[in-house]
Design a protein around this motif. Structure first.
Motif, PDB file in Angstrom:
ATOM      1  N   THR A  98     -19.252   3.427  21.781  1.00  0.00           N
ATOM      2  CA  THR A  98     -19.654   2.286  22.596  1.00  0.00           C
ATOM      3  C   THR A  98     -20.875   2.648  23.444  1.00  0.00           C
ATOM      4  O   THR A  98     -21.282   3.818  23.530  1.00  0.00           O
ATOM      5  N   TYR A 100     -20.979   2.634  26.651  1.00  0.00           N
ATOM      6  CA  TYR A 100     -20.499   3.545  27.703  1.00  0.00           C
ATOM      7  C   TYR A 100     -20.421   4.972  27.169  1.00  0.00           C
ATOM      8  O   TYR A 100     -20.890   5.921  27.814  1.00  0.00           O
ATOM      9  N   ASP A 101     -19.832   5.139  25.994  1.00  0.00           N
ATOM     10  CA  ASP A 101     -19.633   6.477  25.448  1.00  0.00           C
ATOM     11  C   ASP A 101     -20.947   7.138  25.040  1.00  0.00           C
ATOM     12  O   ASP A 101     -21.074   8.363  25.110  1.00  0.00           O
ATOM     13  N   ASN A 135     -18.728  -1.959  26.597  1.00  0.00           N
ATOM     14  CA  ASN A 135     -17.744  -1.754  25.526  1.00  0.00           C
ATOM     15  C   ASN A 135     -18.244  -2.222  24.157  1.00  0.00           C
ATOM     16  O   ASN A 135     -17.469  -2.236  23.191  1.00  0.00           O
ATOM     17  N   GLN A 136     -19.506  -2.585  24.068  1.00  0.00           N
ATOM     18  CA  GLN A 136     -20.063  -2.975  22.781  1.00  0.00           C
ATOM     19  C   GLN A 136     -20.627  -1.751  22.052  1.00  0.00           C
ATOM     20  O   GLN A 136     -20.801  -0.685  22.637  1.00  0.00           O
ATOM     21  N   TYR A 137     -20.911  -1.954  20.754  1.00  0.00           N
ATOM     22  CA  TYR A 137     -21.438  -0.885  19.917  1.00  0.00           C
ATOM     23  C   TYR A 137     -22.917  -1.136  19.621  1.00  0.00           C
ATOM     24  O   TYR A 137     -23.396  -2.283  19.717  1.00  0.00           O
TER      25      TYR A 137
END
Length: 351
Positions: A98, A100-101, A135-137
């Motif tokens: 994501t 965030y990640d 939270n999106q990709y």
């Protein structure tokens, strides 16, 4: 902040050594936005990769924040690179992670606790206006949004230097403008030193304080952007600038014979360049009021180089030679730059 001394980089090719950088000397001050421009294959990407030692120079020194990176071992380099963030042309995001990640990735590599990671990532997402995309990709994002993720990730380790390798060349003009504005805002808010690699003079004009022009592995011209734009010295620099600001005469004058000496019935062609506050001065109105001459504006534009107003006028002056000479002296005393082009037949004035 960044000092490159006598940087050489040579690759081994099938037919022998291939020099990519030849004796590069460059100093970039703390807090500057410094642009490096060149054509494809000129060596600009190799140069920026030498700054963070992704490419090790064949010889020379790379000093960043007082540390000589060329003297470091692998472990020391890993630590030093935490102070140097980098954003790329093609984003280099993790497609299965994501937003965030992706931003958290370098912090997790550094084994930072998750609560501390969240304290860093959330403000960064807010800084690049992507809090609602956490939270999106990457596949769900536009090109500009992907680059914003790349910028946030580059800032995660709180670097002192941000390197941008053609970071806007894959973006449309409107998105490019927004990303450049974001980089400017980050430069101001965080006090970062920014180095931008590009082949587009528009990028240099919009954002940079200083510029170096690289050609065939050699820096052929460098200095404050205003100075380089107004008085370019090298043909390659003039070519880059001509894309934005042509020095060609209007079509009606291109077949005219231009004389460096006055003659009967001639008009004097002069190009005026206005910088800063002088761009608002009523120079032409003052010229007409003070002298018994005719002044025709043949071409004009007003733009900005970063935050500085920048204007150019091509004018034709006709009248008695003594009055023209007096008018020229008046112009020389003004806060502007004058380029004497020459005399052309008056018939071209209304062509």
């Amino acid at each position: 902040m960044i000092k490159l001394s006598h940087i050489e980089k040579t690759y081994e090719g099938p037919d022998g050594p291939v020099p990519a950088l030849k004796g590069i000397d460059l100093t970039i001050e703390k807090g500057e936005i410094y642009g490096i421009i060149g054509l494809s294959g000129a060596g600009k990407s190799t140069l920026i990769r030498c700054i963070n030692m992704l490419e090790r120079p064949t010889s020379g020194k790379v000093i960043v924040d007082g540390q000589d990176l060329t003297e470091m071992d692998a472990a020391q380099l890993r630590e030093a690179r935490k102070n140097i963030g980098m954003i790329f042309q093609h984003f280099n995001l993790l497609s299965s992670a994501t937003v965030y990640d992706n931003v958290a990735f370098p912090l997790r590599l550094a084994k930072m606790p998750e609560d501390k990671i969240r304290e860093k990532v959330e403000p960064l997402l807010a800084l690049v206006s992507l809090s609602d995309k956490a939270n999106q990709y990457p596949s769900q994002l536009s090109g500009g949004q992907k680059q914003r993720v790349g910028i946030a990730r580059a800032l995660a380790s709180e670097p002192k230097v941000l390197l941008s390798d053609e970071a806007t060349s894959a973006l449309d003009p409107q998105t490019t403008k927004a990303i450049l504005q974001l980089i400017r805002d980050i430069n101001k808010k965080l006090g970062l030193t920014v180095v931008i690699i590009t082949h587009e003079m528009q990028v240099i004009k919009d954002i940079c304080d200083k510029v170096a022009v690289i050609e065939n592995g050699v820096i052929v011209e460098q200095g404050p952007v205003l100075d380089v734009f107004v008085t370019p010295k090298q043909p390659i620099t003039k070519d880059f600038i001509s894309v934005l600001m042509s020095n060609e005469l209007p079509v009606a004058f291109r077949d005219a014979e231009i004389s460096q000496e006055p003659f009967e019935g001639a008009q004097l062609l002069v190009r005026l360049t206005f910088l800063g506050e002088s761009a608002d001065d009523p120079v032409i109105a003052g010229l007409i009021r003070k002298f018994p001459i005719e002044v025709s504006i043949l071409y004009g534009n007003l733009d900005h180089i970063k935050d500085t107003p920048y204007g150019r006028l091509l004018i034709g002056i006709t009248g008695q030679q003594s009055d023209i000479d007096a008018a020229m002296e008046y112009l020389r005393q003004r806060d502007l730059r004058i380029e004497f082009i020459g005399y052309a037949e008056k018939k071209y004035l209304h062509a």
